[in-house]
Scaffold this active site. Sequence first.
Site, PDB file in Angstrom:
ATOM      1  N   LYS A   1       9.605  -2.784  43.404  1.00  0.00           N
ATOM      2  CA  LYS A   1       8.868  -1.832  44.239  1.00  0.00           C
ATOM      3  C   LYS A   1       9.650  -1.347  45.457  1.00  0.00           C
ATOM      4  O   LYS A   1       9.386  -0.253  45.979  1.00  0.00           O
ATOM      5  CB  LYS A   1       7.555  -2.459  44.706  1.00  0.00           C
ATOM      6  CG  LYS A   1       6.507  -2.646  43.604  1.00  0.00           C
ATOM      7  CD  LYS A   1       5.853  -1.331  43.242  1.00  0.00           C
ATOM      8  CE  LYS A   1       4.632  -1.555  42.363  1.00  0.00           C
ATOM      9  NZ  LYS A   1       3.906  -0.296  42.080  1.00  0.00           N
TER      10      LYS A   1
ATOM     11  N   SER B   1      10.345  -7.368  35.814  1.00  0.00           N
ATOM     12  CA  SER B   1      10.107  -6.479  36.956  1.00  0.00           C
ATOM     13  C   SER B   1       9.903  -7.196  38.283  1.00  0.00           C
ATOM     14  O   SER B   1      10.044  -6.577  39.342  1.00  0.00           O
ATOM     15  CB  SER B   1       8.894  -5.582  36.669  1.00  0.00           C
ATOM     16  OG  SER B   1       7.742  -6.371  36.426  1.00  0.00           O
TER      17      SER B   1
END
Length: 414
Positions: A63, A315
């Site tokens: 992110k 991720s």
Amino acid sequence: MVEKTSWGKGTQMITIDTIQQAATIIKGRVIRTPLVHSPTFSRMFGGEIYLKLENLQKTGAFKIRGATHKLLKHLKKIGSGGVVAASAGNHAQGVALAAKQAGIASTIVMPEWASISKQEATRGYGGKVVIAGQSVAESLSKAQELAGKGKTFVHPFDDADIIAGQGSIALEILEDLKHADIILVPIGGGGLISGIAVAAKTIRPDIKVIGVQAAVCPSAFESCRQGKVTKVESEALSIADGITVKQTGELTFKIIRKYVDEVVLVEEQHIAAAILMLLERKKVLAEGAGAVTLAALLSRTIVIPSGKKAVLLISGGNLDSPLLGRIIGKGLVTHGRIMRLRVHLSDTPGSLSRLLDQVAYLKANVLHIYHDRNVKDIPINISCVEIELETRSSAHIDHICGELQKAGYEMELK
């Protein structure tokens, strides 16, 4: 080559050019994470399996890429009120750190169920945390309300600048592995897979981009199945909380329909097993959302053809320690690595010692033992012993049970 179709809200556009520009802007400010080959997973699942380790990124997740790009690109437009965002964890930390590095204030709205460790991590990166909402959607509403009071709103996924920043991952993958055939990507709101899909499909039109989502909250899956953005209600809490998003973005869904080949679902038990396998086999700590790509292989939802090169995007790695402990414990029990049993023994000197000698002979390791003489409904000359053993496999457990029963022990598995 795939046509450079652009998607965006207003004047915002998403093309390979904007993704490359985003990569240039964030270069040196985020980590260029490694792409590692896994011989173990290649043997287990066929093909050649690679891991893109975004769990090693700043803040422990991808992110930071989109957040850094968004803030730096629009730095001059951000007022004294700073930025505001809503997230259960990774976007919160990404925005907080990106804002701190850019020298601006950040306010992060987190749902009431957000983990304490992620709240504290967000504060540690300089964010002011506001707890509001029973869901991420409710937290988003609160964040947008605060945006009306002089703060700049940073959406977690449905934003062209965020998408472009996340797309830099695909550029790195294809620089390191030019002939990748498949990229498996976790999918929640769709920002990550949108950026990756645009970049990857433009550079290599024949590459497959597959989204993997937790089955308890199949918003992207249902949207693709119905051909429109579809809101779903979560069946239960997921250990892949980072992708538990009830509705994909309007912008992201347009890109997903255009560029993503398939979206598949994985169950909670396979996500948990994938977390444990990554930890044991690769020494990689992945959160639930980060492990869903391996879960798709474990469950055989996705089968990699022989000779094909597949990249699993890990991720993020922001997994709470208590949850990690439960996943490890449950996984060990499920896979026959821990055995719990209750044995009734004659309450005479040496009986416990003989039992433990038998356990040692059977090559099991005692982890915990509890000896209780005061158990209701058993004779006064009998004691109850509960033992937790470390074992090799389910077959090993069956062998131990058989041998103890042959030796005359009255026992039951717990």
